[in-house]
Design a protein around this motif. Structure first.
Motif, mmCIF file in Angstrom:
data_model
loop_
_atom_site.group_PDB
_atom_site.id
_atom_site.type_symbol
_atom_site.label_atom_id
_atom_site.label_comp_id
_atom_site.label_asym_id
_atom_site.label_seq_id
_atom_site.Cartn_x
_atom_site.Cartn_y
_atom_site.Cartn_z
ATOM 1 N N SER A 88 24.720 13.804 11.546
ATOM 2 C CA SER A 88 24.447 13.214 12.854
ATOM 3 C C SER A 88 24.127 11.727 12.759
ATOM 4 N N LEU A 89 23.580 11.294 11.643
ATOM 5 C CA LEU A 89 23.324 9.866 11.443
ATOM 6 C C LEU A 89 24.588 9.040 11.648
ATOM 7 N N PHE A 90 25.706 9.539 11.192
ATOM 8 C CA PHE A 90 26.964 8.806 11.250
ATOM 9 C C PHE A 90 27.654 8.920 12.607
ATOM 10 N N VAL A 91 27.304 9.935 13.377
ATOM 11 C CA VAL A 91 28.036 10.243 14.598
ATOM 12 C C VAL A 91 27.718 9.262 15.721
ATOM 13 N N GLY A 92 26.462 9.001 15.959
ATOM 14 C CA GLY A 92 26.099 8.096 17.047
ATOM 15 C C GLY A 92 26.053 8.785 18.389
ATOM 16 N N LEU A 93 25.484 8.098 19.346
ATOM 17 C CA LEU A 93 25.247 8.679 20.669
ATOM 18 C C LEU A 93 26.531 8.981 21.422
ATOM 19 N N SER A 94 27.488 8.071 21.361
ATOM 20 C CA SER A 94 28.706 8.255 22.166
ATOM 21 C C SER A 94 29.560 9.425 21.688
ATOM 22 N N ILE A 144 30.176 25.259 6.881
ATOM 23 C CA ILE A 144 31.619 25.089 7.069
ATOM 24 C C ILE A 144 31.889 24.521 8.455
ATOM 25 N N ALA A 145 31.240 25.079 9.465
ATOM 26 C CA ALA A 145 31.431 24.605 10.843
ATOM 27 C C ALA A 145 30.924 23.171 11.000
ATOM 28 N N ILE A 146 29.800 22.872 10.381
ATOM 29 C CA ILE A 146 29.247 21.514 10.440
ATOM 30 C C ILE A 146 30.229 20.532 9.783
ATOM 31 N N ALA A 147 30.806 20.935 8.661
ATOM 32 C CA ALA A 147 31.774 20.086 7.969
ATOM 33 C C ALA A 147 33.027 19.876 8.805
ATOM 34 N N VAL A 148 33.504 20.931 9.453
ATOM 35 C CA VAL A 148 34.677 20.788 10.326
ATOM 36 C C VAL A 148 34.381 19.792 11.434
ATOM 37 N N GLY A 149 33.206 19.922 12.055
ATOM 38 C CA GLY A 149 32.820 18.970 13.102
ATOM 39 C C GLY A 149 32.810 17.544 12.581
ATOM 40 N N ALA A 150 32.267 17.358 11.398
ATOM 41 C CA ALA A 150 32.207 16.018 10.811
ATOM 42 C C ALA A 150 33.602 15.472 10.536
ATOM 43 N N VAL A 153 35.377 14.592 13.907
ATOM 44 C CA VAL A 153 34.799 13.557 14.772
ATOM 45 C C VAL A 153 34.567 12.219 14.067
ATOM 46 N N LEU A 154 34.167 12.231 12.800
ATOM 47 C CA LEU A 154 33.782 10.976 12.137
ATOM 48 C C LEU A 154 34.842 9.865 12.188
#
Length: 168
Positions: A88-94, A144-150, A153-154
């Motif tokens: 989440s640190l890398f994702v940002g608010l938007s 696995i799901a968290i990694a897919v999201g990253a 989106v990243l």
């Protein structure tokens, strides 16, 4: 070029976390710590100002607090909470909503996959190779799901997208 290298590094670490979680149902602390340590490098190399960096830090900390609450109610594992917060640190608010939606959708697909494997095993087909780490199918390697999201989106985030756009 440096931002592409950093994105690939973050993606590699995220992939290692997913593989580790699939194999052991744990995400070691060092993975989240490496991601946290990489964040200032990524933020500074991206040219983010201190306000933007502060917002990213608030999002990461808020994600960690939310994860701790979910962990306290035994809804997610501690490694998952720390891993989600580190990403989440890398994702940002938007892009936070997009990240959360992709993680939830990937988690749902993963849950359906595990439920199907349990059903298939009920018909006498050996699914031990798939279900061996799930403690009777009750635990899902949500990393696995968290990694897919990253990974989805990243590349589109404010940190990485500008550096990945073609010059011109």
């Amino acid at each position: 070029m440096i931002m592409l290298t950093l994105l690939l590094s973050v993606g590699f670490i995220v992939t290692i976390a997913a593989i580790y979680d699939a194999a052991t149902l744990t995400i070691p602390n060092w993975i989240s710590l490496v991601l946290v340590a990489l964040f200032p490098v990524v933020a500074l190399c991206s040219g983010s100002d201190f306000t933007a960096i502060g917002i990213h830090l608030i999002i990461g900390f808020s994600a960690l607090l939310a994860g701790m609450v979910l962990f306290a109610f035994n809804l997610i594992g501690g490694g998952d909470a720390k891993f989600f917060a580190a990403v989440s640190l890398f994702v940002g608010l938007s892009d936070l909503a997009s990240y959360a939606v992709v993680v939830i959708m990937a988690g749902g697909a993963l849950a359906l996959l595990f439920m199907a494997a349990k059903k298939i095993a009920g018909f006498g087909v050996s699914m031990d190779w798939f279900l061996k780490h799930t403690r009777d199918g009750a635990v899902i390697p949500y990393g696995i799901a968290i990694a897919v999201g990253a990974l989805v989106v990243l590349p589109e985030t404010q940190l990485f997208a500008p550096a990945l756009l073609p010059a011109g």
